[in-house]
Structures are given as C-alpha cells and as structure tokens.
Design a protein around this motif. Structure first.
Motif, short mmCIF file in Angstrom:
data_model
loop_
_atom_site.label_atom_id
_atom_site.label_comp_id
_atom_site.label_asym_id
_atom_site.label_seq_id
_atom_site.Cartn_x
_atom_site.Cartn_y
_atom_site.Cartn_z
N VAL A 125 -30.85 14.00 -57.88
CA VAL A 125 -31.56 12.74 -57.61
C VAL A 125 -30.77 11.56 -58.18
N ALA A 126 -30.21 11.77 -59.39
CA ALA A 126 -29.44 10.69 -60.02
C ALA A 126 -28.22 10.31 -59.17
N ALA A 127 -27.62 11.29 -58.51
CA ALA A 127 -26.46 10.99 -57.67
C ALA A 127 -26.85 10.02 -56.57
N LYS A 128 -28.03 10.24 -55.99
CA LYS A 128 -28.51 9.32 -54.94
C LYS A 128 -28.81 7.93 -55.51
N ILE A 129 -29.44 7.93 -56.69
CA ILE A 129 -29.79 6.66 -57.33
C ILE A 129 -28.51 5.90 -57.67
N LYS A 130 -27.52 6.63 -58.15
CA LYS A 130 -26.24 6.04 -58.54
C LYS A 130 -25.56 5.42 -57.31
N GLU A 131 -25.58 6.16 -56.20
CA GLU A 131 -24.97 5.68 -54.96
C GLU A 131 -25.65 4.37 -54.52
N ARG A 132 -26.99 4.39 -54.56
CA ARG A 132 -27.73 3.20 -54.17
C ARG A 132 -27.49 2.06 -55.16
N SER A 135 -25.21 -3.13 -56.38
CA SER A 135 -24.36 -3.97 -57.23
C SER A 135 -23.34 -4.72 -56.37
N VAL A 136 -22.84 -4.07 -55.31
CA VAL A 136 -21.92 -4.74 -54.39
C VAL A 136 -22.67 -5.87 -53.68
N LEU A 137 -23.85 -5.51 -53.15
CA LEU A 137 -24.70 -6.44 -52.41
C LEU A 137 -25.02 -7.69 -53.22
N ASN A 138 -25.36 -7.49 -54.50
CA ASN A 138 -25.82 -8.60 -55.33
C ASN A 138 -24.73 -9.17 -56.22
N GLY A 139 -23.50 -8.68 -56.04
CA GLY A 139 -22.41 -9.17 -56.88
C GLY A 139 -22.61 -8.88 -58.35
N LYS A 140 -23.23 -7.72 -58.66
CA LYS A 140 -23.47 -7.35 -60.07
C LYS A 140 -22.45 -6.29 -60.48
N LYS A 141 -22.25 -6.19 -61.77
CA LYS A 141 -21.36 -5.18 -62.32
C LYS A 141 -21.98 -3.80 -62.08
N ASN A 142 -21.15 -2.85 -61.64
CA ASN A 142 -21.64 -1.47 -61.57
C ASN A 142 -21.54 -0.87 -62.96
N LEU A 143 -22.66 -0.37 -63.48
CA LEU A 143 -22.69 0.10 -64.87
C LEU A 143 -22.33 1.56 -65.01
N HIS A 144 -22.12 2.24 -63.89
CA HIS A 144 -21.96 3.70 -63.96
C HIS A 144 -20.52 4.12 -63.79
#
Lengths: 465, 465
Positions: free
Chosen positions: A442-449, A454-463
C-alpha cells in the motif's frame, strides 16, 4: 435500538491462568510491589494477586506461566491516537504543521482512507501496541465499524469513535450522517467485552457549535466518553480569542459541554482559568508529549493540571506525527520534558508517571473500575516484561527502572481480558509477516501518488527511491 | 615510553565476511542508500559496499550473512559517558541536581568505586550499548586501565580517559598522579586497534587553571582528544562569571585551551560569543539531551552550533543521570526537543540527526578517517537491524524511520573492527546472565549502605524492599 452484535463469549469462565514467581507491580491503592508473587486469572478476571499459594492441587487444569526473571504489571493505556494512520508512518516529517497537514497529510488521506486501508492500518497499529505493552487505546478516526472488527479479532481493548467534523468525512457525507453513524455503532457494540464506542468531534475550529453540543448530548445520553482536540497550538488559541472572544477551553465552557466525560486531547495552551475550569468540570486530558514536541506545538502544563486534581493520561497521537505508538517511549520523554520545562527535576516523578500510564489512563477513559491495576475482580489486562536485559539491571526502584531504563521492546507476553494475545513476542491473532508485506504494498502506491502530487504542486518529494 | 601491551592481532587479514541482500545506509558523502546491496569485509576493513557482485566463487571461504529483511548502517558513536556508573542505574532519581550529586551519588561513589566494580559496570554498559547499536564510546572515569581491558576483551571500540580533578580520585591521590597515570595509559594502549586513551579534566569548577592547562598540553603532545564538562548548568555559568569574569567557555579561552581536540560535554549555557569561539577554535560538542532534560539543566543550542559549523555528536552521559545508554532513544528525543525548543519543526531533520549520531560523532572523537560511515577502506563497525517489526513499516524515508520509529532493540547483530561481537542479540564475549546476577549482588550491598546512609543523614530512602 439495534441489537448488539457481540457477547462476552471470548473467555469461558472456567478458564484458569496462573502466572507464578514473578515480580509484580500492582498499581493498586496500596502501591503493592512484590519481588516474588503470583496472579490467578479466572475467565477474564483477576481472582487473586500477591504472595498467594498457587499449588497445583488447588488449581487443577490451570495453565501456568513461569514468571521467573520477569515483571508483571498492568497493560498501558493510550488515551489518544488515530490507529488507521499507521500506513502514513513517516510519510511527511520535519515540516511546519500547516504545510505537513494541508499539503501532505490531507491530500493523501483523501485518496487512501478507505475501509481496506483502515483495517490494514489498524492491524499494524495493534501489532505495534501489543509489542510495546499497550492493552487499551482510545481512537478517533473514520470507518469505526471496521476498526472495531479488527479490535474484536485481535483481542485488543479499545474505545473507538468516529471523528465528527463540519466537512465530508471519508465515510460520512455530512456531520448529521456521522452523528447517526456514531449512535448506531454505540448500540451495535454495546455488549462487547472489549470495545466501547464513544463520541468525538474533531476540534472547535473544524466543528460548529451545534455539532459540538449535539455530540456532547449524544455522549451523555449513552454515558460514553466525549473526545475533542483542544488547545493544541498557539495558532488555535489566538484564533479562538479572535473569533469567539474565549480561549478554546472557555469557548467550550460557553457552549456548556465541559464535563466529566470530556477527554481534551493535547490541552497545551491553557490559562490558569482554563485549568481551574477543567478541575471544576472534571474534564480529563490526553497528553501527547512527543507529538507536541515534534510539531513544535508546545508543552502541556501537566504538573499544574495534576496539582489541581485533573485526570491526565498519556497518548501517542497518530503515527503520522510521532512516529510510533510506543507508550514506554512516551512516558520516558514526558518525565524528562516536564522536568526541563518546569526547571525542576522533581516533577513528574517515576511513580506518578507509571500511575498516569495505567490507572490514570483508565480513569481518563472511564474504565478504572475494570482496568488499570492488578486487583481481584478487575479484568485481566496485563503485560509481562523480560528482565534479562542489560538495561534492566540493577534494580533500585522499580518505577524509576520502568520510566527511565526499560523499553516497550521488553514486553514479552500480553494478556487482555484474560486471554493471551501475544506470547514471547509472537502474536496469537495477527499474521505478522503478511501484515508488513501488505503495508509496504500500500505504501508503494501512496509513495507513487505522493511523487505525482509533489510534481503537480511543485513540492519537494520527501521519499527515497 | 612504556612498551605497548597490545597489537592489532584481533582480526586476521584473510578473514572474509560478506553481508548480502540487505538495505544499506552508507552515511558516505553521497548519502548512498541502497534498498538491496552487499558489503564485503576483509580483516577489520570494509573492502566494498553497494550493488556489488558477491558471488561465492569470487570470495571463497567467506562467511556470508543473509541481510534479507534487515538494514545495515554504521554503528552509533556515543561521545560522552561514564560507563562504570552503570551499577548506580536508578540509584537516585527525581531529585534536584545538587542533592542528587552531593547527598546520593558522591557518598556512594566514594565507597563503591573500585577496580572490581568498575569492570562490572563497564561490562554491563558494553552489553547495553551493543544491544542498542553503539559501537564506539567516549568515556571519562577512573580505573581506566581496567575499563580498557574490558573494552579489549568484549570487542568494543572506545576512547577512554581518567577524569582529572583537584581532589583525590578513587584510584589517584593527587591530580599530578592522575596526569602521570594518563600518560602511562596513553603509551600502554597506543597500538591497540580499538582503544584510544585521551585526556580529561572534570570541569572548570573542580579543576585548577594549571591542571586544565597541563592536561591540554598532555593531550596535544600525544595528539589525543581533550575532554571537559563545560557550561552544563545555569549555576556553573553564573558562578563562572562571578569567579572569573568570564563565561565557562570564555574562561577556557583565557587559559588558551580551546582547540580542535577539545570535546566540550554538555555546552548548554553558551552565549553567541561562546558559539563563535567554538567555531573559530574548532571545538567539538558532546550533546546529552536526555541527561540535560532529566536534571533540568537546559537545552544546548545545537541548531545554532550546527549553523556555525561546530562539530556536534550525541552522548548519553552516565546512566546515573539518564538512565540508559540507548543512543536510538537519545537521537529521537534530540530531534523532537530541538523542534520544540526552536519553535520550528524543521530543525534537526532526521538526516542531520543520523549523520550526527554516526560520522558526526566520529568527527568529534577525531576518528572520522576510520569509522562513522560504510565506505571502502574504513574499519568495519556496523550494525544490522531487524526490519520485521511493526514499527518498521511502512518505509517512506529511511532517515525518518530510524530517528522517529525504530529503536535500539531492533539491533540484531553488531560488527566492530570486522568482528561479530553480537549475533542475533547473543553476545560473543559477554556472559549475560552471570553479569545480571553479579550486578544485582553488588546493588544489594549498595542498597543496604544507601539505607544506612539515609537513616544516618535523615534522608528519604529511595529504594524498595
């Protein structure tokens, strides 16, 4: 009133379980501690405890656990958490509260909180709580019927509530729907030996005055706890003054909802008048020191609350802001934090802290007649700790040892309502490895989303990776 | 110069050890983290690490550890402790600092600190440190030759020093004697692969200016670390201003002893000028957040120190004031404490904290060329953590998971200088159960004497039964 689903058929009354030759800390009113004692459990109830004769012929057919080199004490009580959020453990850390909540947690919750993931998160949380000695938790979230079924199946004890809020919740389009759902759940689970359904509103700033008052009435009608997040941040405190002219606590007083069934989670920003109101109305506090530190919310005035006789228990809050459910860690941190914050190394002494984590937590939840201490007639909720650990020696004072040296990982065996639910760190009712694999899936899916967002909103990806 | 007692014969150069299929966190300059990687260890040295081919035919005769479901990272570095005090764990808690030290700790130390008890306390401490993932510790106490022999025998790595002080120490009638002893020890242990002898003075308020300057010269002469307790309490800070006209740090600057080998333990009460001095002189800080909280000493300005480029590592201090040696607990507390204290949840982010606990600690001790990260050519000091735990899932960010969720008890196997010293939580060079029995035996005598002293001095007896 709907018919109750469950009956107290978990443990037959003739079941006999004896723990002998153990160190036993009772947390009873005499503060009994025995370096060598025994406990007799019949059905789901403690029959006797102390220096008693447990000769085999007196208890034929009893199952006997050898307690040599082990310490037995009441299970710990977690007075505030959100167990399904365990699937978001470490999803977003080291961020300002507002950014954490609105830009990371809320968006991902809105997509991934469903019945399946709630059950998964609950199972993972219960595994973690059992491993670290918690036998009762008080929860506020969504899909409570699903949570209750997991609690039922795993042998855990819990007080559960739907978090009522002025917006649409994942399983509730309106607060009115949530209110009806809460009432249905109270009835459906009313006879369960280990599940209590209570009522919660999220917070004064997310819920209307009417919702808060209606929820309080519902809790009163059924005699169940009433939970709310209260006075957690300075921002909430200041905005309450601006918006209502009252402190958050004063505002609830103006609504007439402060009372002996109210559990005010956090209660960080309180005036002396607020503390006085808590004392007068018999309000309880769920204190979450690690979450409050990690989010830089502040320090709840626990020594002042205790001095006024306010009931205070410990909570972990959800793992998205802690990031664990280990109450042994929480009490260690709390004992040190309040010394620092009070500039006084004598406050929150070890005995006070252990009492708060057991009988104190039970009082907060209104369950102190049933749990929180090892006494004849009480439900058998207890934990057995392995003392064969370097940090468990030497022993000068058992309370000090428990608060400052021992760890959740020392918990070896857990008994709830007379039933062994974890033995030598093996779960009786949980498939451990399957659980971890599923959580990572489940985390893999959450991570992907999360990456997409983060790309969509111009935020840093924390993972990572 | 005395002949060195020990040689690097611990690990033969042809010994080959491979860990494969593990999650590996390197803490190297590229912050490499592999979800599946291998490590090859030859003798006491890391030969290669990463996504490398470790096929059996390439490494005939190698011992292979399967790292599936496990995480490998550098062992943690404890930059400040007093390991023999482990026998006093929990002897006196929840007391004001002065009463704790002068009425409980000093009287009992003066009677029970001897060669035998120092060895016992050191063994118990090393057992606890290995169990919780520490592979190197920096110690200041007495009977250092005895401590070093235990370090040698247990496979641990340590930097050890006699605590020089203006009074008679248990094994040293005068500071001059202590100084000669320090020099002898430096020479005696100079070739040991895992023991470094350094020089310590207790504190500016217990040691003369001459002693501090002589000790610093000795440390400089041999190129070893120079330790001191500095600016720990407000009382020390205020009295230093009164007595010397300087802050504690300013006073040491006036003595000309601030330098790149100085490890200033605590450093809680610092002015901006003190921090500037640390940065200019290259002074290191051993930060002990839990001890400072528990004794209500205050909060060291770690974010400000880091911003100025000061080297900061974590320490537990002795267990009489902590009461454990678990660095995983310490880093979790530190990460939360500085967020609270700075009112900023972004400070001391998880990656920074993990780096401080590993390569950062190594830098503080002047050992960063040898340890602190998993890189080819470095000594093989590493820990293997069991990820089959509820609190280890899911994994979004490995640093967050390590700081906020994982525990010392997850450490399963420990390798120091290429040698397995703990495997699946079993010690290779320590008799665990004998150790606990002996600790309780000594504690019983200390407890008895504590009771006599409490009667004699009209003090409360803090112990049970």
């Amino acid at each position: 009133m709907a018919e109750s689903l469950y009956n107290n058929q978990d443990i037959r009354e003739e079941t006999l379980l004896i723990i002998k030759n153990a160190m036993v800390l009772s947390i009873d009113s005499q503060s009994n501690y025995w370096e060598q004692a025994s406990i007799v459990i019949r059905g789901n109830t403690i029959e006797s405890v102390g220096k008693i004769d447990v000769a085999e012929e007196k208890y034929p057919g009893a199952r006997v656990i050898d307690g040599s080199g082990k310490l037995v004490m009441p299970g710990l009580v977690n007075t505030h958490t959100h167990v399904p959020m365990t699937i978001f453990r470490g999803y977003a850390d080291d961020l300002p509260l507002h950014e954490w909540l609105y830009e990371y947690i809320f968006p991902i919750e809105s997509e991934f909180v469903n019945a399946e993931n709630v059950k998964l998160g609950t199972r993972l949380a219960i595994a973690e709580m059992l491993r670290s000695g918690t036998t009762t938790f008080n929860d506020m979230y969504y899909f409570v019927d699903e949570i209750a079924r997991v609690v039922d199946a795993t042998g855990m004890r819990a007080v559960l509530s739907e978090g009522l809020i002025d917006f649409a919740a994942p399983n509730s389009p309106t607060p009115e729907h949530g209110m009806r759902l809460s009432e249905q759940l109270i009835n459906r689970w009313s006879n369960h030996p280990r599940v209590t359904i209570s009522v919660s509103v999220h917070a004064p700033y997310t819920s209307s005055a009417k919702l808060i008052q209606d929820a309080k009435k519902l809790a009163d009608r059924y005699g169940v706890p009433f939970n709310i997040h209260l006075a957690e941040t300075r921002k909430e405190f200041d905005e309450s003054l601006d918006r209502t002219g009252f402190t958050p606590v004063g505002y609830l007083e103006s609504l007439g909802v402060l009372g002996a069934n109210l559990i005010a989670a956090h209660s960080v920003h309180l005036t002396p008048e607020d503390i006085e109101l808590y004392a007068q109305r018999g309000v309880s506090v769920a204190h979450n020191p690690e979450c409050n530190m990690k989010l830089a919310s502040g320090v709840a005035p626990v020594p002042a609350l205790l001095a006024k006789g306010v009931k205070v228990g410990f909570g972990t809050d959800g793992v998205a802001s802690n990031n664990n459910l280990d109450l042994f860690e929480e009490i260690n941190t709390a004992a040190m934090l309040h010394k620092l914050n009070s500039n006084d190394p004598t406050v929150l002494d070890a005995k006070t802290v252990i009492e708060m984590a057991t009988i104190g937590g039970a009082r907060v939840l209104g369950l102190d007649k049933e749990i929180g201490s090892l006494e004849p007639g009480k439900r058998a909720d207890l934990i057995i700790l392995d003392m064969k650990q370097p940090h468990a020696h030497p022993v000068y004072n058992i309370y000090s040892l428990l608060v400052y040296s021992m760890k959740g990982s020392d918990v070896e065996t857990v008994i709830i309502d007379g039933r062994v639910v974890m033995e030598n760190r093996k779960f009786m009712y949980l498939d451990e490895e399957g659980l971890y694999a599923k959580a990572e899936e489940v985390a893999a899916k959450i991570k992907e989303r999360g990456l997409e967002l983060s790309v969509l909103n111009g935020k840093k990806n924390l993972h990572q990776s």
